[in-house]
Design a protein around this motif. Sequence first.
Motif, mmCIF file in Angstrom:
data_model
loop_
_atom_site.group_PDB
_atom_site.id
_atom_site.type_symbol
_atom_site.label_atom_id
_atom_site.label_comp_id
_atom_site.label_asym_id
_atom_site.label_seq_id
_atom_site.Cartn_x
_atom_site.Cartn_y
_atom_site.Cartn_z
ATOM 1 N N ALA A 54 4.327 10.381 8.289
ATOM 2 C CA ALA A 54 3.703 9.541 7.422
ATOM 3 C C ALA A 54 3.716 9.717 6.285
ATOM 4 O O ALA A 54 3.330 9.491 4.560
ATOM 5 N N LEU A 55 3.788 11.581 6.066
ATOM 6 C CA LEU A 55 3.039 12.465 4.358
ATOM 7 C C LEU A 55 4.181 12.434 4.236
ATOM 8 O O LEU A 55 4.275 13.318 3.024
ATOM 9 N N GLU A 81 -0.454 4.178 16.635
ATOM 10 C CA GLU A 81 -0.420 2.946 17.974
ATOM 11 C C GLU A 81 0.913 2.991 17.973
ATOM 12 O O GLU A 81 1.169 2.672 19.098
ATOM 13 N N GLN A 82 2.272 2.777 17.238
ATOM 14 C CA GLN A 82 3.753 2.840 17.777
ATOM 15 C C GLN A 82 3.959 4.329 18.585
ATOM 16 O O GLN A 82 4.270 4.173 19.661
ATOM 17 N N GLN A 128 -21.314 3.934 1.702
ATOM 18 C CA GLN A 128 -21.766 3.264 1.252
ATOM 19 C C GLN A 128 -23.517 2.228 2.182
ATOM 20 O O GLN A 128 -24.362 2.044 1.048
ATOM 21 N N GLN A 136 -10.780 -0.341 14.320
ATOM 22 C CA GLN A 136 -11.322 -0.607 12.383
ATOM 23 C C GLN A 136 -12.377 0.032 12.824
ATOM 24 O O GLN A 136 -13.616 0.147 13.559
ATOM 25 N N MET A 159 4.202 -0.389 3.730
ATOM 26 C CA MET A 159 3.192 -0.814 4.660
ATOM 27 C C MET A 159 1.925 -1.596 3.401
ATOM 28 O O MET A 159 2.019 -1.562 2.759
ATOM 29 N N LEU A 174 -4.826 4.536 6.940
ATOM 30 C CA LEU A 174 -4.456 3.537 7.705
ATOM 31 C C LEU A 174 -2.846 3.963 8.202
ATOM 32 O O LEU A 174 -3.052 2.904 9.414
ATOM 33 N N ASP A 175 -1.780 4.317 7.525
ATOM 34 C CA ASP A 175 -0.603 4.205 7.909
ATOM 35 C C ASP A 175 -0.681 4.836 9.122
ATOM 36 O O ASP A 175 0.036 5.200 9.946
ATOM 37 N N LYS A 235 -4.155 0.593 20.925
ATOM 38 C CA LYS A 235 -4.432 0.035 19.860
ATOM 39 C C LYS A 235 -5.652 0.721 19.175
ATOM 40 O O LYS A 235 -6.295 1.326 19.998
ATOM 41 N N ILE A 236 -5.975 1.274 18.321
ATOM 42 C CA ILE A 236 -7.155 1.010 17.404
ATOM 43 C C ILE A 236 -7.802 0.271 17.073
ATOM 44 O O ILE A 236 -7.226 -0.002 15.743
ATOM 45 N N PHE A 247 -1.355 3.199 12.100
ATOM 46 C CA PHE A 247 -0.427 2.365 12.682
ATOM 47 C C PHE A 247 0.474 3.562 13.187
ATOM 48 O O PHE A 247 1.131 2.842 14.992
ATOM 49 N N ALA A 294 0.963 -0.838 -0.056
ATOM 50 C CA ALA A 294 -0.018 0.291 0.563
ATOM 51 C C ALA A 294 1.105 1.069 -0.337
ATOM 52 O O ALA A 294 0.580 2.534 -0.420
ATOM 53 N N LYS A 295 1.577 1.286 0.942
ATOM 54 C CA LYS A 295 2.903 2.182 0.884
ATOM 55 C C LYS A 295 4.043 2.190 0.939
ATOM 56 O O LYS A 295 4.192 0.839 1.793
ATOM 57 N N LEU A 352 4.238 -4.024 12.981
ATOM 58 C CA LEU A 352 2.869 -3.794 13.278
ATOM 59 C C LEU A 352 1.438 -5.055 12.547
ATOM 60 O O LEU A 352 2.406 -4.952 11.278
ATOM 61 N N SER A 375 2.409 -3.160 9.189
ATOM 62 C CA SER A 375 3.739 -2.655 8.751
ATOM 63 C C SER A 375 5.253 -3.149 8.931
ATOM 64 O O SER A 375 5.603 -4.216 9.357
ATOM 65 N N ILE A 430 -5.305 5.725 2.054
ATOM 66 C CA ILE A 430 -4.269 4.538 2.705
ATOM 67 C C ILE A 430 -3.267 4.961 2.933
ATOM 68 O O ILE A 430 -2.712 4.872 3.906
ATOM 69 N N ASP A 431 -3.481 6.635 3.717
ATOM 70 C CA ASP A 431 -2.169 7.256 4.924
ATOM 71 C C ASP A 431 -2.645 7.200 5.621
ATOM 72 O O ASP A 431 -2.651 7.352 7.235
#
Lengths: 171, 128
Positions: B17-18, B50-51, B69, B59, A134, B43-44, B56-57, B47, A77-78, A102, A109, B40-41
């Motif tokens: 991340a970005l 969390e680190q 939807q 869904q 990722m 999700l990153d 924990k996060i 993560f 994904a990344k 993770l 990850s 998709i970022d």
Amino acid sequence: MRWMWIDRVLELTPRSRCVSIKHISLAEDHLHDHFAADASRPPMPIMPASLIVEGMAQTGGILVGHAGGFKEKVVLAKVGKVELSREAIPGDTLRYTATMTLFDAAGASVSGIVELLDPAKPGSPEQIGAIDLMFSHIDQNMSGIEFPSHNFVFSESFRTLLRSSGIAADF
Amino acid sequence: MTREEIFGKVREVLVDALGVDEDEVQPTTTLTGDLGAESIDFLDIGFKLEQAFGFKIGQAELFPQGVSQDPEYVKDGKVTPKGIAAMKEKLPHFDFSEFEKDPQLAKVAQVFTVDSLCRFVERKLSKA
């Protein structure tokens, strides 16, 4: 047929790490184009950095796929980070070590190390890169978009690689 | 952990991340509009939070999922009052007050601010 960029999995510690190797051979066609001779220099066969990233992605993908029993469709994904400090040429062996940082229902990850083993220089391998990736479990993350039910990611090419590495691939 | 410390760590997460500069990340900065985050970022970012903070996060706990939807939640490209109420309940760290005035689905990302991530972290840490 999936184009595999690793030759064998050396170690697979579930949910922890996967180590694989890739032997670079001058028999690979792409090395004759990367780079072909031009007016200023002779041919310069170098393993493309993008394919080194793909090798790490396949190594990490196996680690992530194995953690989910190869039921999830694991896609890259990344690419978070790529650092490569030197070139790899025919005759060299690359060793990829992917460590899972993770894992959850949505994806995973992986932090990776690339080492180079030069047969002309016996001894410890040289670390030549670090790659962070990722992965997404796409069935969980694509807002209702449906994909084919069969796992097209872990196809026969992956199963052959796993079997030839002595890893069960009866999924 | 103080709000300032949380902001500092959230900023580090977003820079990582970005691939943005530290000074681009301010409390009112939006993740998609200002920092160029793509789906998709998210999700990153989850993560990496969390680190960074050691929790924990779940869904759909940090960002909305499945809203577009659900025909009860979205009609004619706009989020319905029911949809907004559901998001407010599930995602209390986001401020929907401005979005409610013109609830076009395409504009929902404007609520994803750096400040909202800090509020999310604060809530998570206070429950730990």
